[in-house]
Design an enzyme around this catalytic site. Structure first.
Site, PDB file in Angstrom:
ATOM      1  N   ASP A  88       0.803  -1.222   0.000  1.00 45.79           N
ATOM      2  CA  ASP A  88       0.000   0.000   0.000  1.00 45.79           C
ATOM      3  C   ASP A  88       0.836   1.273   0.000  1.00 45.79           C
ATOM      4  O   ASP A  88       1.990   1.293   0.421  1.00 45.79           O
ATOM      5  CB  ASP A  88      -0.974   0.007   1.179  1.00 45.79           C
ATOM      6  N   GLU A 148      -0.418  -2.210   5.189  1.00 50.05           N
ATOM      7  CA  GLU A 148       0.529  -2.084   6.309  1.00 50.05           C
ATOM      8  C   GLU A 148       0.406  -0.734   6.989  1.00 50.05           C
ATOM      9  O   GLU A 148       0.730  -0.605   8.166  1.00 50.05           O
ATOM     10  CB  GLU A 148       1.964  -2.286   5.795  1.00 50.05           C
TER      11      GLU A 148
END
Length: 400
Positions: A88, A148
């Site tokens: 991400d 994350e």
């Protein structure tokens, strides 16, 4: 991508070097593509498409996870080692003006996850050839993890999907713009801190600033929470735990002469120690109650446990050191210190032994950037180095 070498090199390290060298430019292009098309947590659809597209047909058994993420398995026999990358991006503007700068307004790979993803793809391609050459003595699993950058992190999602089932050890790398490219920072024991999110919302009867004695002076009470909670915590929790409360947002009122009826302060709670982490929420809730008691206001506390510390195992750190020195020589292995940054790799290490290293991304002699900033630039050689180190770590771990 897939490739067959014209000959079988003598050992796994030679195979890894040749494959990563062969695809270095393509891995760089993949990293640039991911950087140009960043996706926020839980929305990494295109990124997963890219991962699957590069690994399909290379020998990996690839599985997309409902909700985001990719798991890929390779090899047979005893022993299973996992390698992890996070997918991400962050909700910040890309300020680099590079040709491959983010094309998505307000979203950028400002933490290096594009490097992590491309490096793990490269490690996967190399390990596929190691397995074809009959040089892989066990099984490897690649974990391409979503989310994350949010709490409590996508690692729990991957674990819930069986990502750690039967795994013996796990390894990962994280970009470090304070280290030169060609260096990897390693440390036995705690590498990052625990990180939680905290908000305190106060409510009371507001009024005019000329008559604070007739109100519940909420703004004053909020100021007390802001200043006193961090101070008192330093006396209530073991100082060796390195507890740090830092506020990032304060909201109260809209006029200079009006005491508001509500106000909020929000920030993070970080610490170096897992024992203190277990007790932090209870202690903070109690302390806030004592701090605001004289002012008559009420508090609504939202405490979100985030991630535990990353604690590197000694044997697994040795494996990473061996891999780093195989790729970069002894000078490439440098010490590093524990930080208060949060990293949900810690959830994996709660389940299985493993280690994370810090991958140098600074061009020697160049500027030092900071993570989570829109101007972050990485030396692109770091992607291929990360691929080789991860692949070597898997091979070393399976033969240790």
């Amino acid at each position: 991508m897939s490739a067959q070498l014209q000959h079988h090199p003598r050992d796994a390290s030679s195979v890894i070097t040749e494959l990563v060298d062969k695809y270095a430019d393509e891995l760089s292009e993949l990293r640039r593509d991911l950087h140009a098309h960043p996706e926020l947590s839980w929305a990494e659809t295109r990124t997963c498409d890219q991962v699957v597209g590069h690994l399909d047909g290379t020998g990996w058994v690839v599985r997309r996870l409902d909700g985001g993420g990719v798991i890929a398995d390779l090899g047979t026999g005893e022993g299973l080692v996992a390698l992890r990358a996070d997918l991400d991006a962050l909700p910040v503007d890309d300020l680099t003006q590079d040709p491959w700068a983010s094309t998505v307004p307000g979203v950028a790979h400002a933490c290096g996850h594009d490097v992590h993803t491309a490096a793990l793809v490269g490690a996967g391609l190399a390990l596929a050839e190691v397995e074809r050459a009959g040089l892989l003595s066990g099984r490897v699993r690649l974990l391409f993890q979503p989310a994350e950058e949010v709490m409590p992190g996508g690692a729990l999602h991957v674990m819930g999907a069986g990502g750690l089932d039967d795994v013996d050890h796990i390894y990962g790398l994280h970009c470090d713009p304070t280290l030169d490219v060609g260096q990897v920072g390693l440390r036995v024991g705690p590498l990052t801190g625990a990180a939680d999110a905290l908000s305190v919302r106060l409510s009371g009867s507001g009024g005019h600033t000329s008559r604070p004695h007739l109100t519940e002076d909420l703004t004053f009470a909020l100021g007390k929470v802001i200043t006193e909670l961090p101070a008192i915590l330093s006396r209530r929790l073991d100082p060796r735990a390195g507890v740090s409360v830092v506020w990032g947002r304060v909201r109260a009122g809209s006029a200079h002469n009006v005491i508001p009826g509500t106000g909020e302060v929000a920030g993070t709670v970080r610490m170096l120690d897992a024992v203190a982490w277990a007790d932090a929420e209870r202690t903070i809730r109690s302390l806030v109650g004592h701090i605001i008691a004289p002012y008559g206001v009420t508090a609504e506390i939202t405490y979100q446990r985030g991630v535990p510390p990353v604690v590197n195992g000694p044997q697994q750190t040795k494996v990473l050191a061996t891999a780093v020195e195989s790729v970069l020589g002894v000078p490439g292995h440098v010490p590093t210190t524990q930080s208060l940054g949060g990293e949900d790799f810690g959830w994996y290490l709660d389940r299985v032994p493993g280690a994370m290293g810090r991958l140098g991304t600074r061009t020697p002699g160049g500027p030092t950037f900071d993570l989570h900033q829109g101007n972050l630039r990485i030396d692109e050689r770091a992607t291929a180095i990360g691929a080789r180190v991860l692949a070597e770590a898997a091979v070393v771990s399976l033969t240790a």
